[in-house]
Design a protein around this motif. Structure first.
Motif, PDB file in Angstrom:
ATOM      1  N   LEU A 168       0.828  -1.207   0.000  1.00 14.93           N
ATOM      2  CA  LEU A 168       0.000   0.000   0.000  1.00 14.93           C
ATOM      3  C   LEU A 168       0.866   1.261   0.000  1.00 14.93           C
ATOM      4  O   LEU A 168       0.552   2.243  -0.688  1.00 14.93           O
ATOM      5  CB  LEU A 168      -0.944   0.004   1.197  1.00 14.93           C
ATOM      6  N   GLY A 169       1.956   1.234   0.748  1.00 15.00           N
ATOM      7  CA  GLY A 169       2.871   2.380   0.748  1.00 15.00           C
ATOM      8  C   GLY A 169       3.484   2.610  -0.616  1.00 15.00           C
ATOM      9  O   GLY A 169       3.629   3.752  -1.065  1.00 15.00           O
ATOM     10  N   THR A 170       3.823   1.543  -1.322  1.00 12.86           N
ATOM     11  CA  THR A 170       4.370   1.669  -2.662  1.00 12.86           C
ATOM     12  C   THR A 170       3.343   2.244  -3.623  1.00 12.86           C
ATOM     13  O   THR A 170       3.655   3.108  -4.454  1.00 12.86           O
ATOM     14  CB  THR A 170       4.859   0.293  -3.162  1.00 12.86           C
ATOM     15  N   LEU A 171       2.102   1.782  -3.532  1.00 18.43           N
ATOM     16  CA  LEU A 171       1.042   2.294  -4.410  1.00 18.43           C
ATOM     17  C   LEU A 171       0.753   3.773  -4.144  1.00 18.43           C
ATOM     18  O   LEU A 171       0.558   4.553  -5.081  1.00 18.43           O
ATOM     19  CB  LEU A 171      -0.228   1.461  -4.248  1.00 18.43           C
ATOM     20  N   VAL A 172       0.718   4.165  -2.879  1.00 17.24           N
ATOM     21  CA  VAL A 172       0.482   5.578  -2.555  1.00 17.24           C
ATOM     22  C   VAL A 172       1.654   6.429  -3.036  1.00 17.24           C
ATOM     23  O   VAL A 172       1.458   7.510  -3.606  1.00 17.24           O
ATOM     24  CB  VAL A 172       0.248   5.747  -1.037  1.00 17.24           C
ATOM     25  N   ALA A 173       2.869   5.956  -2.837  1.00 18.86           N
ATOM     26  CA  ALA A 173       4.040   6.720  -3.285  1.00 18.86           C
ATOM     27  C   ALA A 173       4.049   6.891  -4.797  1.00 18.86           C
ATOM     28  O   ALA A 173       4.482   7.923  -5.310  1.00 18.86           O
ATOM     29  CB  ALA A 173       5.315   6.025  -2.820  1.00 18.86           C
ATOM     30  N   ALA A 174       3.561   5.886  -5.529  1.00 14.40           N
ATOM     31  CA  ALA A 174       3.527   5.985  -6.985  1.00 14.40           C
ATOM     32  C   ALA A 174       2.610   7.099  -7.460  1.00 14.40           C
ATOM     33  O   ALA A 174       2.822   7.676  -8.523  1.00 14.40           O
ATOM     34  CB  ALA A 174       3.086   4.655  -7.588  1.00 14.40           C
ATOM     35  N   CYS A 175       1.613   7.434  -6.673  1.00 13.00           N
ATOM     36  CA  CYS A 175       0.683   8.511  -7.055  1.00 13.00           C
ATOM     37  C   CYS A 175       1.315   9.887  -6.934  1.00 13.00           C
ATOM     38  O   CYS A 175       0.769  10.862  -7.439  1.00 13.00           O
ATOM     39  CB  CYS A 175      -0.576   8.451  -6.188  1.00 13.00           C
ATOM     40  N   PHE A 176       2.468   9.996  -6.279  1.00  7.86           N
ATOM     41  CA  PHE A 176       3.116  11.295  -6.109  1.00  7.86           C
ATOM     42  C   PHE A 176       4.303  11.485  -7.046  1.00  7.86           C
ATOM     43  O   PHE A 176       4.946  12.522  -7.024  1.00  7.86           O
ATOM     44  CB  PHE A 176       3.568  11.473  -4.659  1.00  7.86           C
ATOM     45  N   GLY A 177       4.625  10.520  -7.877  1.00  9.10           N
ATOM     46  CA  GLY A 177       5.716  10.680  -8.823  1.00  9.10           C
ATOM     47  C   GLY A 177       7.070  10.591  -8.155  1.00  9.10           C
ATOM     48  O   GLY A 177       7.198  10.222  -6.999  1.00  9.10           O
TER      49      GLY A 177
END
Length: 183
Positions: free
Chosen positions: A149-158
């Motif tokens: 989940l942390g990886t997916l959220v971080a991907a949304c910020f570029g």
């Protein structure tokens, strides 16, 4: 079941590769700066040579490396960009991410994404096993879920790192630079 020693050996090897390989490649990419500073580090720390007047050895290495970077043109030159210093909160880049996923730009990167995802999974399992070897036990399911989940959220910020050119990206597209790059 993988033996504990085999998992921990792979964890230490991956850690060494990720922590040192980039620096070593940069050392040989710019030998005037890299090899001189590496030589100074080896001389000071393994040759037991001390700088005069009690100057810390790390300060000497940093000063020589900085001076060589400026003299050889590796250091950034020109005026400082406007508004480059200060607090810049990360902004979600969901639209740029969605555009990249739906416009067919994902396929060229699958050869990197899939092995890195698998490596991330294995590294997480190795960390859980390493903690168990030290006496701490964690649930594999919850640890992997939080990591994913942390990886997916971080991907949304570029990416927080600006790219200098797009020549290394497939087709040199703007999406590959990431949403953090100003246009």
């Amino acid at each position: 079941m993988t033996p504990r020693a085999a998992m921990l050996a792979a964890l230490s090897g991956a850690g060494m590769a990720f922590l040192t390989l980039n620096f070593l490649l940069n050392t040989f990419a710019h030998p005037v700066v890299g090899l001189v500073t590496l030589g100074l580090v080896l001389l000071f720390y393994f040759g037991r040579v001390k700088p005069k007047w009690g100057i810390p050895t790390a300060l000497v290495v940093l000063a020589v490396g900085t001076a060589l970077s400026w003299l050889t043109g590796l250091a950034p030159q020109g005026p400082l960009p406007q508004n480059s210093l200060g607090w810049h909160a990360p902004l979600p880049a969901v639209t740029a991410l969605w555009h990249g996923l739906t416009s067919g730009q994902l396929l060229p990167y699958l050869s990197v994404i899939l092995p890195m995802g698998l490596l991330n999974l294995l590294a997480s399992l190795q960390c859980i096993e390493s903690a168990a070897a030290a006496g701490d036990s964690y649930s594999s399911r919850s640890s992997l879920m939080v990591n994913g989940l942390g990886t997916l959220v971080a991907a949304c910020f570029g990416s927080p790192f600006r790219r200098r050119s797009t020549s290394a990206t497939p087709r040199g597209n703007a999406w590959a630079r990431g949403p953090a790059t100003p246009r």
